[in-house]
Design a protein around this motif. Structure first.
Motif, mmCIF file in Angstrom:
data_model
loop_
_atom_site.group_PDB
_atom_site.id
_atom_site.type_symbol
_atom_site.label_atom_id
_atom_site.label_comp_id
_atom_site.label_asym_id
_atom_site.label_seq_id
_atom_site.Cartn_x
_atom_site.Cartn_y
_atom_site.Cartn_z
ATOM 1 N N MET A 171 0.819 -1.215 0.000
ATOM 2 C CA MET A 171 0.000 0.000 0.000
ATOM 3 C C MET A 171 0.850 1.259 0.000
ATOM 4 O O MET A 171 0.395 2.329 -0.381
ATOM 5 C CB MET A 171 -0.931 -0.002 1.221
ATOM 6 N N PHE A 172 2.138 1.118 0.434
ATOM 7 C CA PHE A 172 3.003 2.297 0.535
ATOM 8 C C PHE A 172 3.992 2.406 -0.624
ATOM 9 O O PHE A 172 4.764 3.354 -0.691
ATOM 10 C CB PHE A 172 3.782 2.263 1.858
ATOM 11 N N LYS A 173 3.975 1.418 -1.538
ATOM 12 C CA LYS A 173 4.950 1.411 -2.629
ATOM 13 C C LYS A 173 4.883 2.660 -3.500
ATOM 14 O O LYS A 173 5.907 3.176 -3.929
ATOM 15 C CB LYS A 173 4.748 0.174 -3.518
ATOM 16 N N SER A 174 3.662 3.137 -3.733
ATOM 17 C CA SER A 174 3.493 4.306 -4.609
ATOM 18 C C SER A 174 4.080 5.576 -3.987
ATOM 19 O O SER A 174 4.361 6.542 -4.691
ATOM 20 C CB SER A 174 2.011 4.526 -4.915
ATOM 21 N N MET A 175 4.281 5.563 -2.661
ATOM 22 C CA MET A 175 4.821 6.746 -1.977
ATOM 23 C C MET A 175 6.338 6.706 -1.842
ATOM 24 O O MET A 175 6.954 7.652 -1.380
ATOM 25 C CB MET A 175 4.199 6.875 -0.582
ATOM 26 N N ILE A 176 6.961 5.582 -2.251
ATOM 27 C CA ILE A 176 8.404 5.423 -2.107
ATOM 28 C C ILE A 176 9.088 5.636 -3.459
ATOM 29 O O ILE A 176 8.674 5.083 -4.478
ATOM 30 C CB ILE A 176 8.741 4.005 -1.555
ATOM 31 N N THR A 177 10.139 6.433 -3.453
ATOM 32 C CA THR A 177 10.853 6.741 -4.694
ATOM 33 C C THR A 177 12.258 6.138 -4.720
ATOM 34 O O THR A 177 12.874 6.064 -5.777
ATOM 35 C CB THR A 177 10.973 8.268 -4.887
ATOM 36 N N ASN A 178 12.747 5.719 -3.560
ATOM 37 C CA ASN A 178 14.089 5.144 -3.477
ATOM 38 C C ASN A 178 14.116 3.774 -4.157
ATOM 39 O O ASN A 178 13.419 2.852 -3.738
ATOM 40 C CB ASN A 178 14.505 5.023 -1.998
ATOM 41 N N GLU A 179 14.926 3.637 -5.198
ATOM 42 C CA GLU A 179 14.969 2.405 -5.993
ATOM 43 C C GLU A 179 15.465 1.209 -5.178
ATOM 44 O O GLU A 179 14.995 0.078 -5.359
ATOM 45 C CB GLU A 179 15.861 2.602 -7.224
ATOM 46 N N ALA A 180 16.439 1.448 -4.288
ATOM 47 C CA ALA A 180 16.997 0.359 -3.477
ATOM 48 C C ALA A 180 15.928 -0.243 -2.567
ATOM 49 O O ALA A 180 15.814 -1.469 -2.439
ATOM 50 C CB ALA A 180 18.175 0.871 -2.650
ATOM 51 N N ILE A 181 15.133 0.634 -1.935
ATOM 52 C CA ILE A 181 14.062 0.177 -1.046
ATOM 53 C C ILE A 181 13.006 -0.587 -1.840
ATOM 54 O O ILE A 181 12.519 -1.641 -1.411
ATOM 55 C CB ILE A 181 13.427 1.362 -0.288
ATOM 56 N N LEU A 182 12.660 -0.070 -3.012
ATOM 57 C CA LEU A 182 11.662 -0.726 -3.862
ATOM 58 C C LEU A 182 12.141 -2.108 -4.314
ATOM 59 O O LEU A 182 11.351 -3.059 -4.383
ATOM 60 C CB LEU A 182 11.355 0.149 -5.079
ATOM 61 N N THR A 183 13.445 -2.222 -4.595
ATOM 62 C CA THR A 183 14.014 -3.513 -5.009
ATOM 63 C C THR A 183 13.930 -4.525 -3.868
ATOM 64 O O THR A 183 13.561 -5.686 -4.078
ATOM 65 C CB THR A 183 15.490 -3.339 -5.438
ATOM 66 N N VAL A 184 14.262 -4.075 -2.636
ATOM 67 C CA VAL A 184 14.179 -4.941 -1.461
ATOM 68 C C VAL A 184 12.738 -5.390 -1.233
ATOM 69 O O VAL A 184 12.466 -6.558 -0.939
ATOM 70 C CB VAL A 184 14.725 -4.223 -0.200
ATOM 71 N N MET A 185 11.799 -4.449 -1.389
ATOM 72 C CA MET A 185 10.380 -4.763 -1.188
ATOM 73 C C MET A 185 9.882 -5.824 -2.157
ATOM 74 O O MET A 185 8.999 -6.624 -1.818
ATOM 75 C CB MET A 185 9.533 -3.485 -1.317
ATOM 76 N N ASP A 186 10.448 -5.844 -3.356
ATOM 77 C CA ASP A 186 10.035 -6.839 -4.356
ATOM 78 C C ASP A 186 10.328 -8.272 -3.917
ATOM 79 O O ASP A 186 9.757 -9.215 -4.457
ATOM 80 C CB ASP A 186 10.728 -6.568 -5.696
ATOM 81 N N TYR A 187 11.249 -8.443 -2.957
ATOM 82 C CA TYR A 187 11.634 -9.773 -2.481
ATOM 83 C C TYR A 187 10.914 -10.172 -1.195
ATOM 84 O O TYR A 187 11.189 -11.243 -0.655
ATOM 85 C CB TYR A 187 13.152 -9.841 -2.272
ATOM 86 N N LEU A 188 10.003 -9.321 -0.708
ATOM 87 C CA LEU A 188 9.230 -9.650 0.487
ATOM 88 C C LEU A 188 8.171 -10.706 0.140
ATOM 89 O O LEU A 188 7.664 -10.725 -0.988
ATOM 90 C CB LEU A 188 8.554 -8.400 1.058
ATOM 91 N N PRO A 189 7.813 -11.573 1.086
ATOM 92 C CA PRO A 189 6.836 -12.636 0.790
ATOM 93 C C PRO A 189 5.513 -12.132 0.225
ATOM 94 O O PRO A 189 4.953 -12.741 -0.686
ATOM 95 C CB PRO A 189 6.626 -13.302 2.158
#
Length: 234
Positions: A171-189
Motif C-alpha cells: 500500500m506504501f509502494k506508490s509513496m516510495i521513490t528510493n529504488e533500493a528500497i523498492l528492489t528490497v520490497m520486491d523480495y518480500l513474501p
C-alpha cells in the motif's frame, strides 16, 4: 537419543490449543479483521488483482503470524511453555502441534476472504501451493515472535513491524521513490505472493517468485528452530 514422531503428542498439543482458543477473545477478534477487509472490498466492487489479493495476504499475516505468536506467548505467560520445552516431544512434534490450529484457522480465514472479496483464483494447484509455502513462512515467523515475547500484549508491539512490512508494504509502494528500497520490497513474501497470483492470471513465468518464496520458508523455519532450541537449553 532419537525419539520417534508421535501423532498422539501432536494431537495433545492441538487439543490443548483448541481449548485455550475458545477462551481467548483477543485471538478470535484478530481472526475477523481480514474478513472485514475482504467484505468491504467485495462490497465496493474492487477489481484490481493487487487490491483484491490484499485481504488474503493480510489474512496470512494476521491469522498466521499474529495468532501463532499470541498462542505461543500465552503459553509463556501461563508458564506452561516450560513444560512443553522440557517434555519428550521433539522439535517437529511441538512445531506441528503448535502450528496445526493456527494453520487450519488461517486457511479457513483465507477461504473466507476469497469468497467475500469475490477473488477469482487463477490456476488452483499453483495458487494453493503458494498459500501453503506462505503459511509455513508466517507460522514460523509467528512462532519466533511468540518465543521472543514475554506476554501476549508484547506480541502486538513486536509484531507491528511484521504486519506493516509483510502485510501492508504494498500500500506504501506508490509513496516510495528510493529504488533500493523498492528492489528490497520486491523480495518480500507478500510482494512475491502478489507477483505469483498476477503472473498466474496473465500467464507469466512465476518460477523465480516460487523459488524465492521457498527460500523464505526455509530460512524462517531454520531461524525459529535455532531460537526454540536455545530457549530449550536455557
Amino acid at each position: 537419543m532419537m525419539t520417534t514422531f508421535s501423532m498422539k503428542r501432536v494431537n495433545a498439543i492441538f487439543v490443548k490449543d483448541w481449548k485455550d482458543l475458545q477462551r481467548n477473545s483477543y485471538v478470535l477478534f484478530t481472526l475477523a479483521l481480514p474478513l472485514f477487509f475482504a467484505a468491504w472490498l467485495g462490497r465496493i466492487g474492487a477489481d484490481s488483482a493487487e487490491m483484491i489479493s490484499f485481504p488474503i495476504v493480510f489474512a496470512l499475516v494476521i491469522a498466521g503470524a499474529f495468532v501463532q505468536a499470541a498462542m505461543v506467548a500465552e503459553e509463556k505467560e501461563k508458564n506452561t511453555l516450560r513444560g512443553l520445552l522440557l517434555s519428550p516431544a521433539s522439535v517437529a512434534e511441538v512445531f506441528i502441534g503448535k502450528s496445526l490450529l493456527s494453520g487450519v484457522m488461517t486457511l479457513v480465514v483465507v477461504a473466507g476472504c476469497i469468497w467475500l472479496a469475490e477473488f477469482s483464483v487463477p490456476s488452483l494447484p499453483l495458487f494453493a501451493l503458494s498459500i501453503v509455502i506462505a503459511l509455513v513462512i508466517f507460522l514460523a515467523i509467528g512462532t519466533l515472535l511468540g518465543l521472543l515475547s514475554r506476554t501476549v500484549m508484547e506480541t502486538s508491539i513486536i509484531g507491528m513491524p511484521v504486519m506493516l512490512i509483510f502485510g501492508m508494504s504494498s500500500m506504501f509502494k506508490s509513496m516510495i521513490t528510493n529504488e533500493a528500497i523498492l528492489t528490497v520490497m520486491d523480495y518480500l513474501p507478500n510482494e512475491l505472493l502478489m507477483n505469483i497470483w498476477v503472473g498466474l492470471e496473465s500467464g507469466a513465468d512465476v518460477g523465480e517468485s516460487f523459488l524465492i518464496l521457498t527460500v523464505w520458508a526455509a530460512v524462517s523455519v531454520a531461524a525459529t528452530v535455532i531460537v526454540y532450541r536455545k530457549r530449550r537449553m536455557d
